[in-house]
Design a protein around this motif. Structure first.
Motif, PDB file in Angstrom:
ATOM      1  N   GLN A  42       0.754  -1.180  -0.112  1.00 47.05           N
ATOM      2  CA  GLN A  42       0.053   0.133  -0.036  1.00 47.05           C
ATOM      3  C   GLN A  42       1.037   1.314  -0.088  1.00 47.05           C
ATOM      4  OE1 GLN A  42      -2.697  -0.341   3.440  1.00 47.05           O
ATOM      5  NE2 GLN A  42      -3.787  -2.086   2.243  1.00 47.05           N
ATOM      6  N   PHE A  43       1.958   1.152   0.669  1.00 48.89           N
ATOM      7  CA  PHE A  43       2.858   2.433   0.747  1.00 48.89           C
ATOM      8  C   PHE A  43       3.706   2.515  -0.453  1.00 48.89           C
ATOM      9  CE2 PHE A  43       7.218   4.191   2.232  1.00 48.89           C
ATOM     10  CZ  PHE A  43       6.542   5.317   2.694  1.00 48.89           C
ATOM     11  N   GLN A  45       2.435   1.941  -3.416  1.00 50.14           N
ATOM     12  CA  GLN A  45       1.231   2.386  -4.376  1.00 50.14           C
ATOM     13  C   GLN A  45       1.243   3.669  -4.107  1.00 50.14           C
ATOM     14  OE1 GLN A  45      -0.158   1.075  -7.123  1.00 50.14           O
ATOM     15  NE2 GLN A  45       0.792  -0.848  -6.604  1.00 50.14           N
ATOM     16  N   ILE A  46       1.195   4.368  -2.836  1.00 42.30           N
ATOM     17  CA  ILE A  46       1.290   5.703  -2.620  1.00 42.30           C
ATOM     18  C   ILE A  46       2.277   6.619  -3.129  1.00 42.30           C
ATOM     19  CG2 ILE A  46       1.066   7.480  -0.556  1.00 42.30           C
ATOM     20  CD1 ILE A  46      -0.563   5.555   0.975  1.00 42.30           C
ATOM     21  N   GLN A  49       2.189   6.739  -7.018  1.00 39.06           N
ATOM     22  CA  GLN A  49       1.268   7.887  -7.227  1.00 39.06           C
ATOM     23  C   GLN A  49       1.914   9.100  -7.199  1.00 39.06           C
ATOM     24  OE1 GLN A  49      -1.535   7.197  -8.978  1.00 39.06           O
ATOM     25  NE2 GLN A  49      -1.820   9.535  -9.092  1.00 39.06           N
ATOM     26  N   LYS A  50       2.501   9.257  -5.830  1.00 38.63           N
ATOM     27  CA  LYS A  50       3.298  10.558  -5.808  1.00 38.63           C
ATOM     28  C   LYS A  50       4.227  10.875  -6.859  1.00 38.63           C
ATOM     29  CE  LYS A  50       1.364  11.862  -1.910  1.00 38.63           C
ATOM     30  NZ  LYS A  50       0.527  13.168  -1.852  1.00 38.63           N
TER      31      LYS A  50
END
Length: 90
Positions: A42-43, A45-46, A49-50
């Motif tokens: 999840q981290f 993926q974040i 995205q950034k």
């Protein structure tokens, strides 16, 4: 009674169809299972995205360097470039 290969073909196709049907049911059961994503994923993926949100070209830096070139103030340090190529940026 004589049994030859041609008389067994319909039986084989029925068995194959039953096997495929059974496999489809198993696949459907697996598809119904949930998906768990780890905290690290999840981290990641974040962060991904950034990174995608960051512009490819930094217009402010391009403008600054362009002005220096036009004014004759832009100097290239060949030694710094060579060090960066050989040893990486520090």
């Amino acid at each position: 009674m004589k049994i030859d290969g041609t008389s067994l073909t319909p039986v084989g196709s029925i068995q194959a169809a039953n096997r495929i049907s059974s496999m489809d049911k198993k696949a459907a059961e697996k598809a119904a299972d949930g998906v768990n994503v780890s905290d690290k994923a999840q981290f990641y993926q974040i962060l991904l995205q950034k990174v995608k949100e960051v512009p490819d070209v930094r217009q402010d830096r391009v403008k600054e360097v362009t002005e220096k070139i036009n004014n004759g103030q832009f100097k290239v340090d060949a030694n710094a470039i060579a060090r960066s190529l050989l040893f990486g940026s520090e």
